[in-house]
Write a protein that holds these residues in place. Structure first.
Motif, PDB file in Angstrom:
ATOM      1  N   ASP A 103      42.024 -27.643  30.367  1.00  0.00           N
ATOM      2  CA  ASP A 103      43.425 -27.667  30.807  1.00  0.00           C
ATOM      3  C   ASP A 103      43.478 -28.126  32.261  1.00  0.00           C
ATOM      4  O   ASP A 103      43.322 -27.333  33.190  1.00  0.00           O
ATOM      5  CB  ASP A 103      44.034 -26.277  30.657  1.00  0.00           C
ATOM      6  CG  ASP A 103      45.551 -26.285  30.822  1.00  0.00           C
ATOM      7  OD1 ASP A 103      46.062 -27.183  31.519  1.00  0.00           O
ATOM      8  OD2 ASP A 103      46.221 -25.408  30.259  1.00  0.00           O
ATOM      9  N   HIS A 104      43.719 -29.427  32.464  1.00  0.00           N
ATOM     10  CA  HIS A 104      43.678 -30.014  33.801  1.00  0.00           C
ATOM     11  C   HIS A 104      45.067 -30.316  34.365  1.00  0.00           C
ATOM     12  O   HIS A 104      45.176 -30.986  35.391  1.00  0.00           O
ATOM     13  CB  HIS A 104      42.848 -31.296  33.779  1.00  0.00           C
ATOM     14  CG  HIS A 104      41.432 -31.092  33.330  1.00  0.00           C
ATOM     15  ND1 HIS A 104      40.507 -30.377  34.067  1.00  0.00           N
ATOM     16  CD2 HIS A 104      40.788 -31.493  32.189  1.00  0.00           C
ATOM     17  CE1 HIS A 104      39.344 -30.346  33.420  1.00  0.00           C
ATOM     18  NE2 HIS A 104      39.500 -31.010  32.277  1.00  0.00           N
ATOM     19  N   VAL A 105      46.114 -29.846  33.718  1.00  0.00           N
ATOM     20  CA  VAL A 105      47.471 -30.084  34.212  1.00  0.00           C
ATOM     21  C   VAL A 105      47.662 -29.353  35.549  1.00  0.00           C
ATOM     22  O   VAL A 105      47.365 -28.164  35.676  1.00  0.00           O
ATOM     23  CB  VAL A 105      48.516 -29.590  33.193  1.00  0.00           C
ATOM     24  CG1 VAL A 105      49.926 -29.727  33.760  1.00  0.00           C
ATOM     25  CG2 VAL A 105      48.386 -30.362  31.885  1.00  0.00           C
ATOM     26  N   GLU A 106      48.147 -30.075  36.554  1.00  0.00           N
ATOM     27  CA  GLU A 106      48.386 -29.471  37.867  1.00  0.00           C
ATOM     28  C   GLU A 106      49.620 -28.566  37.790  1.00  0.00           C
ATOM     29  O   GLU A 106      50.668 -28.968  37.281  1.00  0.00           O
ATOM     30  CB  GLU A 106      48.609 -30.559  38.909  1.00  0.00           C
ATOM     31  CG  GLU A 106      47.344 -31.311  39.291  1.00  0.00           C
ATOM     32  CD  GLU A 106      46.381 -30.428  40.071  1.00  0.00           C
ATOM     33  OE1 GLU A 106      46.828 -29.701  40.979  1.00  0.00           O
ATOM     34  OE2 GLU A 106      45.170 -30.465  39.754  1.00  0.00           O
ATOM     35  N   PRO A 166      42.111 -26.831  23.713  1.00  0.00           N
ATOM     36  CA  PRO A 166      41.348 -25.779  23.045  1.00  0.00           C
ATOM     37  C   PRO A 166      40.773 -24.729  23.981  1.00  0.00           C
ATOM     38  O   PRO A 166      40.658 -23.559  23.605  1.00  0.00           O
ATOM     39  CB  PRO A 166      40.235 -26.549  22.320  1.00  0.00           C
ATOM     40  CG  PRO A 166      40.156 -27.874  23.005  1.00  0.00           C
ATOM     41  CD  PRO A 166      41.532 -28.167  23.490  1.00  0.00           C
ATOM     42  N   CYS A 167      40.410 -25.110  25.207  1.00  0.00           N
ATOM     43  CA  CYS A 167      39.711 -24.183  26.105  1.00  0.00           C
ATOM     44  C   CYS A 167      40.274 -24.271  27.518  1.00  0.00           C
ATOM     45  O   CYS A 167      40.888 -25.272  27.908  1.00  0.00           O
ATOM     46  CB  CYS A 167      38.214 -24.499  26.149  1.00  0.00           C
ATOM     47  SG  CYS A 167      37.377 -24.332  24.561  1.00  0.00           S
ATOM     48  N   PHE A 168      40.023 -23.221  28.311  1.00  0.00           N
ATOM     49  CA  PHE A 168      40.464 -23.201  29.702  1.00  0.00           C
ATOM     50  C   PHE A 168      39.895 -24.393  30.473  1.00  0.00           C
ATOM     51  O   PHE A 168      40.583 -25.001  31.311  1.00  0.00           O
ATOM     52  CB  PHE A 168      40.016 -21.906  30.394  1.00  0.00           C
ATOM     53  CG  PHE A 168      40.532 -20.649  29.747  1.00  0.00           C
ATOM     54  CD1 PHE A 168      41.885 -20.483  29.488  1.00  0.00           C
ATOM     55  CD2 PHE A 168      39.663 -19.624  29.412  1.00  0.00           C
ATOM     56  CE1 PHE A 168      42.362 -19.327  28.891  1.00  0.00           C
ATOM     57  CE2 PHE A 168      40.122 -18.456  28.830  1.00  0.00           C
ATOM     58  CZ  PHE A 168      41.472 -18.307  28.558  1.00  0.00           C
ATOM     59  N   GLU A 169      38.639 -24.739  30.211  1.00  0.00           N
ATOM     60  CA  GLU A 169      37.991 -25.828  30.954  1.00  0.00           C
ATOM     61  C   GLU A 169      38.674 -27.175  30.712  1.00  0.00           C
ATOM     62  O   GLU A 169      38.510 -28.100  31.514  1.00  0.00           O
ATOM     63  CB  GLU A 169      36.515 -25.956  30.553  1.00  0.00           C
ATOM     64  CG  GLU A 169      35.674 -24.725  30.846  1.00  0.00           C
ATOM     65  CD  GLU A 169      35.543 -23.820  29.636  1.00  0.00           C
ATOM     66  OE1 GLU A 169      34.505 -23.152  29.524  1.00  0.00           O
ATOM     67  OE2 GLU A 169      36.481 -23.792  28.807  1.00  0.00           O
ATOM     68  N   LYS A 226      48.279 -22.973  43.568  1.00  0.00           N
ATOM     69  CA  LYS A 226      48.374 -24.370  43.131  1.00  0.00           C
ATOM     70  C   LYS A 226      47.074 -24.761  42.455  1.00  0.00           C
ATOM     71  O   LYS A 226      46.002 -24.289  42.815  1.00  0.00           O
ATOM     72  CB  LYS A 226      48.652 -25.286  44.333  1.00  0.00           C
ATOM     73  CG  LYS A 226      48.983 -26.722  43.950  1.00  0.00           C
ATOM     74  CD  LYS A 226      49.349 -27.531  45.179  1.00  0.00           C
ATOM     75  CE  LYS A 226      49.719 -28.961  44.792  1.00  0.00           C
ATOM     76  NZ  LYS A 226      50.089 -29.773  45.963  1.00  0.00           N
ATOM     77  N   GLY A 227      47.173 -25.647  41.462  1.00  0.00           N
ATOM     78  CA  GLY A 227      45.980 -26.131  40.786  1.00  0.00           C
ATOM     79  C   GLY A 227      46.135 -26.054  39.285  1.00  0.00           C
ATOM     80  O   GLY A 227      47.201 -25.750  38.763  1.00  0.00           O
ATOM     81  N   SER A 228      45.056 -26.334  38.593  1.00  0.00           N
ATOM     82  CA  SER A 228      45.072 -26.335  37.136  1.00  0.00           C
ATOM     83  C   SER A 228      44.472 -25.045  36.595  1.00  0.00           C
ATOM     84  O   SER A 228      43.832 -24.285  37.319  1.00  0.00           O
ATOM     85  CB  SER A 228      44.271 -27.529  36.608  1.00  0.00           C
ATOM     86  OG  SER A 228      42.896 -27.371  36.940  1.00  0.00           O
TER      87      SER A 228
END
Length: 290
Positions: A133-136, A128-131, A93-95
């Motif tokens: 992407d905050h979608v749970e 644009p970057c992994f950092e 679980k997580g983003s």
């Protein structure tokens, strides 16, 4: 027939899309390491191998440490295995940003430098970057097993291709094609705009005369809008031998390159239990550029 259909499960893009999107992003994290490796034609060095439980990078070597990264889709975790220890990063679980931070921390503990790039590549509408992407996200074990099953079955067919020896007066690199002309055969889950689960292929540069051809398997067809030959998963699983159907599909694509693009029919010698191809592993996972 029912036994075969059970082995080749029904795949519905809409049901798998959330997990395909999640997996496609997280596998790019370790995939960045392979981009540092010596260039191989078609980015063949970025391909993740299909394992009994997921996807794995090749063995990677940095100064002072040798390691590999295993995405265990059936267990919901990522294992970084090095000569000095191992670390497991969960996917429960997580983003994506949380996963990336945890992955980098685990890599640091093993003396492995962080990926040199954090760009998310070739995913429409992605940050644009992994950092960023905050979608749970929540790990779906059932969907993960279907994804692995499809990759494993497709890999079994693609790997039936046999490496061959070039003619005696041609250099060995011709086994690996060239930069300007090539045939590509692979498997894709598709995307929201084109939810086409199944095999695909293309010839580059694209020759004329592909629209009226037979592609070796009933249901396979040229799709001019996409510039691809497609063999839908639903048609593939209904064939008498899906594994052999993949081989026949790839063989038909190579024949099309010979007949419409002027490829030499004897470039790689006689056909041996498959189609003509290099030793590069089959491309099952989307290539990364960036």
């Amino acid at each position: 027939m029912s036994e075969r259909l059970n082995a080749w499960p029904t795949l519905v893009y809409e049901d798998l899309a959330p997990m395909v999107d999640y997996v496609n992003r997280v596998v790019q994290v370790a995939g960045k390491y392979t981009l540092d490796e010596p260039f191989e034609v078609g980015w063949g060095n970025t391909v993740l191998g299909v394992t009994p439980r997921g996807l794995r990078t090749p063995t990677l070597r940095q100064r002072g440490v040798t390691f590999t990264v295993h995405y265990s889709l059936l267990d919901g975790g990522v294992v970084i295995e090095a000569d000095n220890g191992s670390r497991t990063v969960p996917l429960s679980k997580g983003s994506v940003s949380m996963f990336y931070a945890s992955f980098c921390d685990a890599a640091d503990e093993l003396g492995i430098h962080r990926p040199r790039s954090s760009l998310i590549c070739e995913i429409p509408d992605a940050p644009p970057c992994f950092e960023d992407d905050h979608v749970e996200r929540t790990w779906d074990g059932h969907a993960a097993r279907l994804i692995w099953t499809a990759l494993n079955l497709a890999s079994d067919g693609l790997e039936a291709a046999q490496p061959t020896v070039p003619p005696p007066h041609q250099p060995p690199f011709m086994q690996n094609a060239q930069l300007d002309t090539y045939v590509s055969v692979g498997f894709s889950f598709g995307d929201a705009k084109a939810p086409n689960v199944g095999m695909y292929a293309y010839i580059w540069p694209k020759p004329d005369g592909l629209g009226d051809r037979s592609w070796g398997v009933e249901g396979a067809a040229w799709r001019p809008d996409a510039g691809l030959v497609r063999l839908p998963w639903a048609k593939l699983r209904e064939t008498a031998d899906p594994h052999q159907a993949i081989v026949a599909f790839g063989d038909a694509v190579y024949d099309a390159a010979v007949e419409t693009a002027g490829w030499p029919s004897d470039l790689v010698g006689p056909r041996v239990e498959g189609w003509y191809m290099s030793k590069t592993p089959p491309a099952l996972v989307q290539h990364q550029h960036g």
